[in-house]
Design a protein around this motif. Structure first.
Motif, PDB file in Angstrom:
ATOM      1  N   TRP A  49      28.575 -13.253 142.170  1.00 40.04           N
ATOM      2  CA  TRP A  49      29.340 -14.453 141.822  1.00 40.04           C
ATOM      3  C   TRP A  49      30.843 -14.291 142.063  1.00 40.04           C
ATOM      4  O   TRP A  49      31.538 -15.250 142.363  1.00 40.04           O
ATOM      5  CB  TRP A  49      29.114 -14.800 140.347  1.00 40.04           C
ATOM      6  CG  TRP A  49      27.887 -15.624 140.131  1.00 40.04           C
ATOM      7  CD1 TRP A  49      26.609 -15.170 139.948  1.00 40.04           C
ATOM      8  CD2 TRP A  49      27.810 -17.052 140.074  1.00 40.04           C
ATOM      9  NE1 TRP A  49      25.745 -16.219 139.785  1.00 40.04           N
ATOM     10  CE2 TRP A  49      26.446 -17.391 139.851  1.00 40.04           C
ATOM     11  CE3 TRP A  49      28.736 -18.074 140.183  1.00 40.04           C
ATOM     12  CZ2 TRP A  49      26.011 -18.705 139.746  1.00 40.04           C
ATOM     13  CZ3 TRP A  49      28.300 -19.389 140.070  1.00 40.04           C
ATOM     14  CH2 TRP A  49      26.962 -19.692 139.861  1.00 40.04           C
ATOM     15  N   VAL A  50      31.355 -13.069 141.926  1.00 37.56           N
ATOM     16  CA  VAL A  50      32.804 -12.856 141.993  1.00 37.56           C
ATOM     17  C   VAL A  50      33.258 -12.411 143.379  1.00 37.56           C
ATOM     18  O   VAL A  50      34.272 -12.905 143.896  1.00 37.56           O
ATOM     19  CB  VAL A  50      33.231 -11.819 140.930  1.00 37.56           C
ATOM     20  CG1 VAL A  50      34.726 -11.534 141.013  1.00 37.56           C
ATOM     21  CG2 VAL A  50      32.866 -12.318 139.540  1.00 37.56           C
ATOM     22  N   LYS A  51      32.558 -11.492 144.001  1.00 35.33           N
ATOM     23  CA  LYS A  51      33.025 -10.901 145.265  1.00 35.33           C
ATOM     24  C   LYS A  51      33.225 -11.911 146.388  1.00 35.33           C
ATOM     25  O   LYS A  51      34.162 -11.761 147.181  1.00 35.33           O
ATOM     26  CB  LYS A  51      32.051  -9.793 145.702  1.00 35.33           C
ATOM     27  CG  LYS A  51      32.210  -8.516 144.915  1.00 35.33           C
ATOM     28  CD  LYS A  51      31.311  -7.426 145.472  1.00 35.33           C
ATOM     29  CE  LYS A  51      31.528  -6.118 144.717  1.00 35.33           C
ATOM     30  NZ  LYS A  51      30.661  -5.035 145.245  1.00 35.33           N
ATOM     31  N   PRO A  52      32.378 -12.943 146.536  1.00 37.05           N
ATOM     32  CA  PRO A  52      32.631 -13.899 147.629  1.00 37.05           C
ATOM     33  C   PRO A  52      33.974 -14.601 147.533  1.00 37.05           C
ATOM     34  O   PRO A  52      34.507 -15.047 148.557  1.00 37.05           O
ATOM     35  CB  PRO A  52      31.466 -14.886 147.505  1.00 37.05           C
ATOM     36  CG  PRO A  52      30.373 -14.107 146.852  1.00 37.05           C
ATOM     37  CD  PRO A  52      31.083 -13.195 145.891  1.00 37.05           C
ATOM     38  N   TYR A  53      34.548 -14.734 146.336  1.00 40.27           N
ATOM     39  CA  TYR A  53      35.837 -15.405 146.167  1.00 40.27           C
ATOM     40  C   TYR A  53      37.001 -14.422 146.084  1.00 40.27           C
ATOM     41  O   TYR A  53      38.138 -14.828 145.841  1.00 40.27           O
ATOM     42  CB  TYR A  53      35.816 -16.263 144.899  1.00 40.27           C
ATOM     43  CG  TYR A  53      34.696 -17.273 144.882  1.00 40.27           C
ATOM     44  CD1 TYR A  53      34.808 -18.479 145.565  1.00 40.27           C
ATOM     45  CD2 TYR A  53      33.503 -17.014 144.204  1.00 40.27           C
ATOM     46  CE1 TYR A  53      33.779 -19.407 145.561  1.00 40.27           C
ATOM     47  CE2 TYR A  53      32.462 -17.926 144.191  1.00 40.27           C
ATOM     48  CZ  TYR A  53      32.605 -19.126 144.873  1.00 40.27           C
ATOM     49  OH  TYR A  53      31.580 -20.038 144.875  1.00 40.27           O
ATOM     50  N   LEU A  54      36.741 -13.156 146.266  1.00 40.49           N
ATOM     51  CA  LEU A  54      37.769 -12.129 146.158  1.00 40.49           C
ATOM     52  C   LEU A  54      38.406 -11.889 147.526  1.00 40.49           C
ATOM     53  O   LEU A  54      37.695 -11.622 148.504  1.00 40.49           O
ATOM     54  CB  LEU A  54      37.158 -10.826 145.622  1.00 40.49           C
ATOM     55  CG  LEU A  54      38.115  -9.717 145.217  1.00 40.49           C
ATOM     56  CD1 LEU A  54      38.951 -10.163 144.019  1.00 40.49           C
ATOM     57  CD2 LEU A  54      37.331  -8.452 144.868  1.00 40.49           C
ATOM     58  N   ASN A  59      39.783  -6.379 147.584  1.00 40.15           N
ATOM     59  CA  ASN A  59      38.396  -5.914 147.535  1.00 40.15           C
ATOM     60  C   ASN A  59      38.336  -4.454 147.962  1.00 40.15           C
ATOM     61  O   ASN A  59      38.687  -4.117 149.101  1.00 40.15           O
ATOM     62  CB  ASN A  59      37.520  -6.765 148.453  1.00 40.15           C
ATOM     63  CG  ASN A  59      36.048  -6.506 148.223  1.00 40.15           C
ATOM     64  OD1 ASN A  59      35.665  -5.582 147.502  1.00 40.15           O
ATOM     65  ND2 ASN A  59      35.203  -7.322 148.831  1.00 40.15           N
TER      66      ASN A  59
END
Length: 246
Positions: A49-54, A59
Motif C-alpha cells: 500500500w505504501v511503496k507504490p506512492y513512495l 525508497n
C-alpha cells in the motif's frame, strides 16, 4: 506367551511416545509458524500500500539490489505519528477542522466519515472503559451462560427507552466461537451481568480455544471470606449437648 505380550507392550509404548512427541512438536511449531506467517503477511500488505506512492529518492530499494521488507510499514507508522503530532497543535487542528467541513458537505461521504470516526474515537479513547471487562450473561436461556465483553453503558435514545424501570442497561458484545470477528450487540440489565476477574485477552483465548485454554484463577480475599460464610450458613455447627442426669 510372556515374551509376545512384552513385545506388544513395547510397541504400544513406542507408538504412544511417538504420538506424544508429535503432539508436543505441533504445539510448539504451530503457534510460531502461524504468528510468523501472519506477521510476514501483514508487513507485505503494508508495503504493497505504501511503496507504490513512495518516491524513488526515498525508497531504499532504489539504491539496494534486494528488497527491504517492512519499509512501507515503518513509513506508515512515522507518517501517522507525524499527522497526530500536527493535529494536536493550533495549525493542525485548523487544517483538520477545514477538511472535516469539506467532508461533512458530501452526502454519502459524510455518513461514512462520521461513523468511522465515532468508532475509532470510542475504541481508541485513552480514558474509555470499552472492552476492558469480561462478564457472563444468561444466554440463550436461563441456566446457560455465555461469555461477553462489556462495551459501555447504554446512552442516548436506547438508555432513555430501556432505563425506564430505574435499572441501568449495559452494552455487551457476544462473540461466537472460535472466530470472534462478528457477533451480537446486546443490552442487558446491570444486575443480570456477572463480571469476571479475567482480562479481555484471557477471555479471547478462552473463546478461541472453545474453553480448552482456561485462565488461572486466584480468588481474592473477599471471595474466600464470602465462600467461608456461605459454607458456615449451609452447614452450621451445632453446640455439644450437655449430658443429663440419670
Amino acid at each position: 506367551m510372556t515374551v509376545g505380550m512384552t513385545e506388544g507392550s513395547d510397541r504400544i509404548s513406542m507408538a504412544a511416545r511417538l504420538r506424544n512427541n508429535f503432539l508436543t512438536g505441533l504445539i510448539i511449531c504451530a503457534p510460531m509458524t502461524i504468528t510468523i506467517y501472519l506477521t510476514w503477511t501483514f508487513i507485505h500488505w503494508a508495503d504493497s500500500w505504501v511503496k507504490p506512492y513512495l518516491p524513488d529518492r526515498y525508497n531504499p530499494e532504489a539504491y539496494l539490489k534486494f528488497a527491504v521488507p517492512g519499509t512501507g510499514l515503518l513509513i506508515a507508522i512515522l507518517f501517522i505519528t507525524l499527522v497526530g503530532f500536527l493535529g494536536r497543535n493550533l495549525i493542525g487542528r485548523s487544517i483538520v477542522s477545514y477538511s472535516e467541513n469539506i467532508l461533512n458537505r458530501m452526502p454519502l461521504v459524510r455518513t461514512v466519515y462520521k461513523s468511522t470516526k465515532q468508532i475509532f474515537e470510542t475504541v481508541l479513547k485513552e480514558q474509555g472503559n470499552s472492552f476492558k471487562k469480561v462478564g457472563l450473561i444468561e444466554f440463550p436461556r436461563a441456566g446457560t451462560w455465555a461469555l461477553v465483553f462489556v462495551s459501555t453503558d447504554a446512552k442516548g435514545e436506547i438508555a432513555a427507552r430501556l432505563n425506564q424501570d430505574g435499572e441501568e442497561m449495559v452494552a455487551v458484545f457476544l462473540a461466537p466461537t472460535p472466530v470472534p470477528t462478528a457477533g451480537f450487540l446486546m443490552f442487558v440489565p446491570r444486575s443480570k451481568l456477572m463480571l469476571l476477574d479475567m482480562s479481555p485477552e484471557e477471555g479471547v483465548k478462552l473463546l478461541i480455544s472453545a474453553g480448552l485454554v482456561t485462565p488461572e484463577y486466584k480468588p481474592s480475599v473477599a471471595d474466600a471470606m464470602a465462600a467461608f460464610q456461605d459454607l458456615a450458613v449451609d452447614d452450621p455447627v451445632e453446640p455439644p449437648k450437655r449430658a443429663g442426669r440419670s
